[in-house]
Design an enzyme around this catalytic site. Sequence first.
Site, PDB file in Angstrom:
ATOM      1  N   HIS A   1     -60.390 -66.171 -25.400  1.00  9.68           N
ATOM      2  CA  HIS A   1     -60.063 -65.200 -26.452  1.00  9.68           C
ATOM      3  C   HIS A   1     -60.315 -65.686 -27.877  1.00  9.68           C
ATOM      4  O   HIS A   1     -60.228 -64.902 -28.820  1.00  9.68           O
ATOM      5  CB  HIS A   1     -58.603 -64.768 -26.347  1.00  9.68           C
ATOM      6  CG  HIS A   1     -57.654 -65.769 -26.968  1.00  9.68           C
ATOM      7  ND1 HIS A   1     -57.176 -66.849 -26.277  1.00  9.68           N
ATOM      8  CD2 HIS A   1     -57.143 -65.868 -28.212  1.00  9.68           C
ATOM      9  CE1 HIS A   1     -56.398 -67.556 -27.069  1.00  9.68           C
ATOM     10  NE2 HIS A   1     -56.354 -66.997 -28.252  1.00  9.68           N
TER      11      HIS A   1
HETATM   12  C1  UD1 Z   1     -54.111 -64.475 -32.253  1.00 15.31           C
HETATM   13  C2  UD1 Z   1     -54.087 -65.718 -33.134  1.00 15.31           C
HETATM   14  C3  UD1 Z   1     -54.459 -66.957 -32.329  1.00 15.31           C
HETATM   15  C4  UD1 Z   1     -53.655 -67.050 -31.034  1.00 15.31           C
HETATM   16  C5  UD1 Z   1     -53.766 -65.736 -30.268  1.00 15.31           C
HETATM   17  C6  UD1 Z   1     -52.946 -65.734 -28.994  1.00 15.31           C
HETATM   18  C7  UD1 Z   1     -54.632 -65.344 -35.524  1.00 15.31           C
HETATM   19  C8  UD1 Z   1     -55.661 -65.543 -36.563  1.00 15.31           C
HETATM   20  N1  UD1 Z   1     -55.014 -65.628 -34.249  1.00 15.31           N
HETATM   21  O1  UD1 Z   1     -55.445 -64.190 -31.877  1.00 15.31           O
HETATM   22  O2  UD1 Z   1     -54.200 -68.104 -33.118  1.00 15.31           O
HETATM   23  O3  UD1 Z   1     -54.164 -68.098 -30.229  1.00 15.31           O
HETATM   24  O4  UD1 Z   1     -53.301 -64.668 -31.109  1.00 15.31           O
HETATM   25  O5  UD1 Z   1     -53.274 -64.630 -28.183  1.00 15.31           O
HETATM   26  O6  UD1 Z   1     -53.533 -64.951 -35.827  1.00 15.31           O
HETATM   27  N2  UD1 Z   1     -55.005 -56.513 -29.394  1.00 15.31           N
HETATM   28  C9  UD1 Z   1     -54.646 -55.482 -28.515  1.00 15.31           C
HETATM   29  N3  UD1 Z   1     -53.392 -55.508 -27.969  1.00 15.31           N
HETATM   30  C10 UD1 Z   1     -52.489 -56.490 -28.277  1.00 15.31           C
HETATM   31  C11 UD1 Z   1     -52.888 -57.526 -29.140  1.00 15.31           C
HETATM   32  C12 UD1 Z   1     -54.143 -57.521 -29.681  1.00 15.31           C
HETATM   33  O7  UD1 Z   1     -55.422 -54.579 -28.249  1.00 15.31           O
HETATM   34  O8  UD1 Z   1     -51.364 -56.441 -27.799  1.00 15.31           O
HETATM   35  C13 UD1 Z   1     -56.334 -56.494 -30.016  1.00 15.31           C
HETATM   36  C14 UD1 Z   1     -56.236 -56.365 -31.536  1.00 15.31           C
HETATM   37  O9  UD1 Z   1     -56.188 -55.051 -31.927  1.00 15.31           O
HETATM   38  C15 UD1 Z   1     -57.481 -57.084 -32.010  1.00 15.31           C
HETATM   39  C16 UD1 Z   1     -57.744 -58.098 -30.924  1.00 15.31           C
HETATM   40  O10 UD1 Z   1     -56.979 -57.704 -29.779  1.00 15.31           O
HETATM   41  O11 UD1 Z   1     -58.579 -56.213 -32.102  1.00 15.31           O
HETATM   42  C17 UD1 Z   1     -57.390 -59.483 -31.356  1.00 15.31           C
HETATM   43  O12 UD1 Z   1     -56.026 -59.541 -31.773  1.00 15.31           O
HETATM   44  P1  UD1 Z   1     -55.595 -60.413 -33.051  1.00 15.31           P
HETATM   45  O13 UD1 Z   1     -54.185 -60.132 -33.349  1.00 15.31           O
HETATM   46  O14 UD1 Z   1     -56.612 -60.272 -34.118  1.00 15.31           O
HETATM   47  O15 UD1 Z   1     -55.711 -61.912 -32.653  1.00 15.31           O
HETATM   48  P2  UD1 Z   1     -55.851 -62.743 -31.311  1.00 15.31           P
HETATM   49  O16 UD1 Z   1     -57.252 -62.847 -30.904  1.00 15.31           O
HETATM   50  O17 UD1 Z   1     -54.889 -62.302 -30.266  1.00 15.31           O
END
Ligand code: UD1
Length: 361
Positions: free
Chosen positions: A207
């Site tokens: 991820h």
């Molecule tokens: C974040 C953290 C990372 C951590 C990871 C654990 C930052 C910069 N990164 O990355 O350090 O290792 O969490 O998982 O803070 N999304 C969903 N549903 C959810 C959560 C996320 O659809 O419940 C989608 C979001 O809309 C986004 C993508 O997944 O488009 C990534 O989510 P984001 O919160 O940007 O960061 P992570 O990749 O999870």
Amino acid sequence: MMKIVTVVGARPQLVKAAVVSRIIASHDGMEEVLVHTGQHFSGNMSDVFFREMEIPEPKHHLGVHSLPHGAMTGRMLEGIEKVLTDEQPDFLLVYGDTNSTIAGALAARKMFIPVVHVEAGLRSHNMRMPEEINRILTDRISDILCCPTETAVRNLHAEGFERFPCVISRTGDVMQDAAMYYAEKAAGRSGIMKEIGDDPFILCTLHRQENTDDAARLKDILEGLRTVHEKKRVIMPLHPRTAKVTATLGVKVPVNTIDPVGYLDMIELIRHSDLVITDSGGLQKEAFFFGKHCITMRDETEWTELVEHGYNKLSGTTPDGIRGAVEEMSGRESDFNIDLYGQGRAGERIAALLEKASAKS
Ligand code: UD1
């Protein structure tokens, strides 16, 4: 009564908060107010952790998610500042390296509220990672730095932190506390192994933004995993970021994907796996806690002691690198009986640091 505002938002922070919140709740003189930024919001990325791990309901929910880094961090900062103005806590506590971490620390620091950073001192030395930027800045404005490892303490000293007015302590890693506490519950309560079946498997997660947001790199990783999966099935709980990016690129994830799982299911998956392949920080250690070797699909790791002791191997992200690492690690035997992360006592040590700091002020 000492009042602590804790900011959580992303999945790994819920695991860590489960440990520390339980300990805070058991102390008479401490009260905790939980703030959920909303960074992770779906049932299987957030709600399931609160339920299974018995984490107290957040008093404040900011509902900030799915935004670019600046907008996400900015809105969290604004929301947390309001909460701190209302709550007037003695400490602000944050975990790890996410946008929720830096937003919490920055809001508190500017209001002269002492900041406690759990998982301080980790470095990948890769400034292209948003997590590296978040952790360096959070450390610099924290008052109490709770380091999970000796390496983390050394990193802070190398950056001259002894010149700053902060407390640096090697508390150990609360993720080991969590693994030890929930391991017994997992076997009885998780049904995941019935779904997965008895055939041997490799557990994989993917991820990191540095891996998912570079199309060439992502395709390389998927090609590597495809060839590994040809020989032994690879099971991957698919992170929403990876699902989104692969859908946009129109590429298939060529292994057995399942929906993201809760913590208890994850413990069971690790325990029953033959090997772990990941780019997650937490899973590298969880593999070690449950006696499994791990391959990290990155060029560097914050958990260098696992590599030094031969429990973990950095494969990089090329197909050959991943294939070669799997071959090398598959037959390896190691003694996992070594104290690298504090043996489950980190939560208590953090609470003791808070008591000491509160007595001084
Ligand atoms: C974040 C953290 C990372 C951590 C990871 C654990 C930052 C910069 N990164 O990355 O350090 O290792 O969490 O998982 O803070 N999304 C969903 N549903 C959810 C959560 C996320 O659809 O419940 C989608 C979001 O809309 C986004 C993508 O997944 O488009 C990534 O989510 P984001 O919160 O940007 O960061 P992570 O990749 O999870």
